[in-house]
Structure formats: structure tokens, C-alpha cells
Scaffold this motif. Sequence first.
Motif, PDB file in Angstrom:
ATOM      1  N   UNK A 131       3.163  10.462  -1.632  1.00  0.00           N
ATOM      2  CA  UNK A 131       2.730  10.694  -0.255  1.00  0.00           C
ATOM      3  C   UNK A 131       3.363   9.657   0.659  1.00  0.00           C
ATOM      4  N   UNK A 132       4.057  10.139   1.703  1.00  0.00           N
ATOM      5  CA  UNK A 132       4.729   9.222   2.625  1.00  0.00           C
ATOM      6  C   UNK A 132       3.742   8.436   3.471  1.00  0.00           C
ATOM      7  N   UNK A 133       2.617   9.014   3.799  1.00  0.00           N
ATOM      8  CA  UNK A 133       1.636   8.364   4.654  1.00  0.00           C
ATOM      9  C   UNK A 133       0.780   7.363   3.915  1.00  0.00           C
ATOM     10  N   UNK A 134      -0.148   6.719   4.647  1.00  0.00           N
ATOM     11  CA  UNK A 134      -0.991   5.697   4.041  1.00  0.00           C
ATOM     12  C   UNK A 134      -2.123   6.243   3.182  1.00  0.00           C
ATOM     13  N   UNK A 135      -2.364   7.558   3.264  1.00  0.00           N
ATOM     14  CA  UNK A 135      -3.443   8.141   2.484  1.00  0.00           C
ATOM     15  C   UNK A 135      -3.326   9.646   2.461  1.00  0.00           C
ATOM     16  N   UNK A 136      -4.222  10.274   1.715  1.00  0.00           N
ATOM     17  CA  UNK A 136      -4.227  11.730   1.613  1.00  0.00           C
ATOM     18  C   UNK A 136      -4.464  12.358   2.986  1.00  0.00           C
ATOM     19  N   UNK A 137      -3.790  13.459   3.243  1.00  0.00           N
ATOM     20  CA  UNK A 137      -3.995  14.176   4.500  1.00  0.00           C
ATOM     21  C   UNK A 137      -3.499  13.435   5.717  1.00  0.00           C
ATOM     22  N   UNK A 138      -2.461  12.620   5.567  1.00  0.00           N
ATOM     23  CA  UNK A 138      -1.975  11.810   6.698  1.00  0.00           C
ATOM     24  C   UNK A 138      -1.522  12.673   7.865  1.00  0.00           C
ATOM     25  N   UNK A 139      -0.825  13.768   7.594  1.00  0.00           N
ATOM     26  CA  UNK A 139      -0.369  14.630   8.689  1.00  0.00           C
ATOM     27  C   UNK A 139      -1.542  15.301   9.387  1.00  0.00           C
ATOM     28  N   UNK A 140      -2.551  15.672   8.626  1.00  0.00           N
ATOM     29  CA  UNK A 140      -3.720  16.335   9.220  1.00  0.00           C
ATOM     30  C   UNK A 140      -4.422  15.406  10.198  1.00  0.00           C
ATOM     31  N   UNK A 141      -4.429  14.128   9.900  1.00  0.00           N
ATOM     32  CA  UNK A 141      -5.090  13.184  10.814  1.00  0.00           C
ATOM     33  C   UNK A 141      -4.447  13.194  12.197  1.00  0.00           C
TER      34      UNK A 141
END
Length: 495
Positions: free
Chosen positions: A47-57
Amino acid sequence: MIEAVSNTTPPPTRAQDLPVVVIGAGPVGLATAAHLLERGLTPRILEAGPGAGASIRAWGHTRLFSPWQYNIDSAAKRLLEPSGWTEPEAQALPTGTELVEQYLEPLATTTVMAEHLCTGTRVIAVTRAGMDKTRTAGRAEAPFLVRTRHTDGTMEDIQASSVIDASGTWTRPNPLGQSGLPAPGEAEAIAAGRITAALPDVTGRDRARFAGRHALVVGAGHSAANTLLELGSLAEDEPDTRISWAVRSADVSSVYGGEDRDELAARGALGTRLRRLVDSGIIEVHTSFTITSFTATVHGLSVHASTPTGEQTLAVDLVVPATGFRPDLGILSELRLELDPAVDAPRQLGPLIDPEFHSCGSVAPHGERMLAHPEPGFYIAGMKSYGRAPTFLMATGYEQVRSIAASLAGDQAAADAVRLDLPETGVCSTDLGGSCDLPAAGPADHADNSDNSDISDKGCCAPSDKPEPADACCAAPQPITLGTTPSTARVSACC
């Protein structure tokens, strides 16, 4: 400066002993991992973001049209239940933030899932170990090599037995210019903050940016509709707020969708309320409006467009893009892919979802066979599997990855038994770029949510007499099920 590539652990001698790399920790990515775990396979989720669902945030203030019952994967649910997780009310409509906090984060932090999740890890390339795209001999037996970059700048090569790309399309919005290209001046306007990101929180954190300004919303989908409704709500409190809406089509009636005919009531209400704002003149509509360039002004932008009556210039303060997304295929350039030439979806799936020819009701359930590429062991799943097509539902992605996991585990019979039961709808549209579902209008008589999708509901071509499989192009609606409950609902890929 030369970046070091870490390969501290000697690779196993057999490709089948390697993990299955899953790209993306959104709803479909985590569902992929859950199904792989149930099948006794080892996932490694990047995952590129800091946590699960980063794009959804990024669009957490928006509310989905589809209730929780369509948003929770069956294998993920089975993994969550022993942890003491409380399942949300089946008929409730979650916001993006609620989807992350009440489902994705609890799933990602379960003991069994957490040990396989690597956050802050961006995939920059996928290839075969020891060979480029041109090499054929021994290709199918060679492990995959996934090159990653961590947030600290270090790079790492990871070997895998298979790779499932569920990274979505959120990071690749379609340009506002004509012919699929950015308009002259578009990049500069984005850099100057005159063109916003998709799904601005108009009545929340971005309120001061829009209040008393002239905003132009570009796009003919639910994302545009929700943003327009939010702007309409803002204009009630801030009368100096002006709203313009530009579309390339000759009219906007398709955006109103099924209204009271839509089985997802929140979505149907969206079209009805938008129609009222247009009819009242609160929203000024510009049809057949093809943007040719942007020019910066002292306080905003001049938007230049080609129209049937000649060139037109519209002076605005802000432009909100709502033109959908496209997949990032650059990271896959060393793989042998077979893509539909129109929508960039897997070749067999493309004709089913091409919005110029198919409504959502004509898209049949599909699994591993339809998602396969000439590169054995590689799949694109979730929103990214739909390429540039705007028709997608989270449950569709869950069924995709259930089938893929079954095939990778050697259970082809289960992989081929695709089944899906989705709500009948009056419209067909969604593209949240990895979020997988349509945001909904709020329960009040004003919108506090949005999405980003382009509507296309032009119907399906006539059923074919050719001896094609049931999930081929133009197949008639099939009896389908979700789980084990029989259903005769029409196949749908809508939210």
C-alpha cells in the motif's frame, strides 16, 4: 545519487513458494488478501499510503449510494468476526470515512492480516525476474519481480508467485481538455489551485474556498451532480455563490438517471434534486461545451471552449473536475497484457463494460477467466480492471478476487462459478478511482456528499446468437446469486 535496491533475503528456489503480491489496501485489495488466506496462500499487500483505504480518506466526507450489505466482502467478514468486530447495520449508507474506520481499518489490523500488510510502499514496476517483456523461454515459470519505493526513499525488489493489481485509479484523473488530452494551461491552473482536486468538501473543509465565488463543475456524472448539489446548498447561505455546469453532451437529462425508478433510493433522489436546481436557474448549464484552453486572470480563470455556436469564454474563480479516472498502466509496461483497445480493461471484459454500448444492467458477472492476461499469474482487479469505464461496484470486485484466489489455489471449478446479485437501477455510473462505489446524497433535502463519475446509460447491443460463454459481450441478463441465496435479478455493475 544512486538509490540502493534491497535484496537481503535470498529468494526461495521455487516460484510457488513465494507470496502473492497484492497491490493496494483498499476494499478490493484487502478482500483479495482475505480470500488468499482462506485458500492457504500467503499474500503480501503493498500500500502506497500510510494505511488501509488511504485513497478513500481523500473523499471521506462523501456517502455511498450502496448500503453496507454490498460493501463487505464475505471472506473479510469471516476473518473479522473472531476479532469481536461489530458489523454495521446492513441497510445503512456509510461515508468514505466510515467505510475506512468501521471496516477497512479493523480488517487491516486483525492479527492475520496485519502481518502481511506493508504501508508506505509504492509499486513502481512489475516484471518477471531475470527477463524483460521480450523474453519467452521459461517465462511462465519465472517469479514476478515487484519493484517498490518506500516513503524514506529506499527501494526494494520483491519476488512473487503471482501479482494482483487492485490499486484503483484514484491517482489518475482524466484531463479536462478535448481528445483525452490536458487543455493548454490546464497544468498551470492546477498548480495555481484554480482547478481543484476531485470531490472537494464544498460545505465542509473547503467551504471558504467556494463561498461567494463562481465555480464551474465539469462532467456529466454523479460526481458532478453531488458537487452541484453541495454548491446549491452553499448558495442558500452564501447568495453571492454562482454555479455553472459544463458538459460535452447536448443535454444533461441523462444525469438525472432513474430518479424514482432507481432501487437505490439515495441515488434516485440525487437526480430529482439536481433537476430542480437546474430548472430554477440556480445552476447555469453549458451544453456541448468542449474545453480548448485555460487562461489565468487576476482572480481566477478564463475557460475557453468550442461550442456549436462558436468559441465561448467563461470567466470563473474555480473549476471542479468531475470527468472520471483512468488506470496507471505505466508500472505494468514489462508485462504481457491483453487490453481492450477502447477502455483499457482486460480484453474479454472490455466489450461488456464499454459505456458507449452497454448499460450497467447488461454487464454479466465475471471472474478469473475474463480477467486473465497472456502473463500467467497476473491479474488486474477492482476499479482498475474496468479501465476507463465508469461502471463498477465493490461487490463486483469482491467476486472478481474470490474467483482469482480460487484459481490460484487450483480450484478452477470454484473460480468459474461466478455469481453476483446487485440492485436494479435506472442509471449506470461510478468511478471513484479505487474507492469502488458511488457516493450518495444525504438524507436531508440538501447534498453534503459527492463522487466522481461519468454517466453513460445507452443500453446493450442485441443478444448474440454466437455460441459465446454466458459472460461474453451482450449476454442476456443471467440469474445470479451473492453467497448462496438464489436470485433472478438482472446483472448490474452499478452502485
